[in-house]
Design an enzyme around this catalytic site. Structure first.
Site, PDB file in Angstrom:
ATOM      1  CG  HIS A 247     -12.086  15.255 -11.405  1.00 34.12           C
ATOM      2  ND1 HIS A 247     -11.480  14.252 -10.666  1.00 34.12           N
ATOM      3  CD2 HIS A 247     -12.154  14.787 -12.677  1.00 34.12           C
ATOM      4  CE1 HIS A 247     -11.197  13.238 -11.458  1.00 34.12           C
ATOM      5  NE2 HIS A 247     -11.581  13.521 -12.676  1.00 34.12           N
TER       6      HIS A 247
HETATM    7  O1  RIB Z   1      -7.681  15.711 -13.147  1.00 36.67           O
HETATM    8  C1  RIB Z   1      -8.945  16.338 -13.101  1.00 36.67           C
HETATM    9  C2  RIB Z   1      -8.845  17.730 -13.599  1.00 36.67           C
HETATM   10  O2  RIB Z   1      -8.426  17.660 -14.950  1.00 36.67           O
HETATM   11  C3  RIB Z   1     -10.188  18.466 -13.615  1.00 36.67           C
HETATM   12  O3  RIB Z   1      -9.973  19.836 -13.389  1.00 36.67           O
HETATM   13  C4  RIB Z   1     -10.725  18.218 -14.998  1.00 36.67           C
HETATM   14  O4  RIB Z   1     -11.390  19.390 -15.512  1.00 36.67           O
HETATM   15  C5  RIB Z   1      -9.504  17.919 -15.822  1.00 36.67           C
HETATM   16  O5  RIB Z   1      -9.132  19.048 -16.491  1.00 36.67           O
END
Ligand code: RIB
Ligand code: CA
Length: 319
Positions: A247
């Site tokens: 992500h």
């Molecule tokens: O949904 C993904 C996010 O949530 C990313 O920032 C990951 O680090 C989790 O915290």
């Protein structure tokens, strides 16, 4: 690269496995001038997130980067923690004791100070890379709304559209963890670039891509391979393949190689009403609200190009 030619950024983060990868990638990029790291509650409790940020920055050998502690909890809703990051928030990684000190200035005050200098013209405009819940960023903008003038862009990982949520049917963790803060940011007038799950679920660290990182070798690449192997969801039904959705590093990739992304500009709002849509990011793709567009949404990704960029950045660390 001369400092004047680099992009000044602040990384607002809740490390976190993919946050750690993002910090390591950003600190390796000669195009970026990481002015500070601000830590926010999220994946783990704030104290643990601070410890993790200090360990990751120490591991990267970048004691020059100031780390500031931010908010301990969301503005209104009850706190929530991430999943998939392990008991200490960095998966299997056992990093050395941190030597990087924590700044005494609060993250909100530090960001406000940097944005004030940028807004006055004394410093270049600042890019905020927000890869956790948006509580710190929202408080800066609530404290001094005029500081928007100091922001080049807020490039944030968060939200979901057609992909659906990863913590509720509709909501992605970063926005769900503080929907009120998220809506303050989206309504602030700051230029926003958004990496929703619709794109980050295309950035899948498959076993083959993790093996490629290990093949490339080097201390950092192997550490990131360990992190991403741990982050593997083993859920091809949901993600289309085995592997880990990478992500947060998409935010850095956008700054370095925006051509890897397909963008669609629209009006985005975050639902703050309790219920099934709480924390949902809503895009007005067809302009039915008549409200002006406020966000460049990433809707497509060249995943091979993304992982090639990530591998190249990690290879810049001493073997
Ligand atoms: O949904 C993904 C996010 O949530 C990313 O920032 C990951 O680090 C989790 O915290
Ligand atoms: Ca994060």
């Amino acid at each position: 690269m001369p400092r004047a030619d680099r992009i000044p950024v602040v990384i607002d983060t809740d490390p976190g496995v993919d946050d750690a990868v993002t910090i390591l990638a950003a600190l390796a990029a000669p195009e970026l001038d990481v002015r500070a790291i601000s830590v926010v509650h999220g994946n783990v409790e704030l104290d643990r997130a601070i410890e993790n940020a200090r360990r990751v920055v120490t591991f990267a050998g970048r004691g020059d980067v100031p780390i500031h502690a931010g908010t301990t909890r969301p503005l209104l809703r009850s706190p929530m923690r991430g999943k998939f990051h392990g008991s200490k928030g960095l998966g299997p990684l056992e990093l050395p004791e941190p030597t990087v000190t924590l700044q005494t200035e609060h993250a909100v005050d530090a960001m406000a100070r940097m944005l004030r200098a940028a807004a006055s013209g004394a410093e270049p405009l600042l890019t905020i890379c927000a890869i956790g819940p948006l509580t710190n960023v929202a408080l800066v903008l609530a404290k001094e709304p005029a500081l928007v003038a100091g922001i080049a862009r807020i490039v944030l990982m968060g939200g979901a559209f057609a992909e659906g949520g990863n913590r509720t049917a509709t909501a992605e963790f970063n926005l769900l963890a503080d929907p009120h803060a998220a809506q303050i940011v989206f309504a602030s007038g700051a230029p926003i670039v958004m990496a929703p799950l619709d794109v980050t679920h295309r950035a899948m660290a498959t076993p083959e891509r993790v093996a490629e990182l290990r093949r490339r070798g080097g201390r950092m690449a192997v550490a990131v391979a360990d992190l991403l192997a741990f982050f593997d969801r083993k859920d091809p039904a949901r993600y289309g393949v085995h592997g880990a959705p990478v992500h947060d590093p998409t935010v850095i990739a956008y700054l370095l190689r925006p051509e890897l992304f397909t963008i669609r500009r629209t009006y985005v709002e975050v639902c703050t009403s309790e219920g099934l849509a709480f924390g949902q990011s809503v895009a007005d793709w067809w302009g039915t609200t008549g409200r002006p567009a406020n966000t460049d949404v990433m809707i497509g990704l060249d995943a091979d190009g993304f992982f090639d960029l990530l591998g190249g950045l990690l290879a810049r660390y001493p073997a």
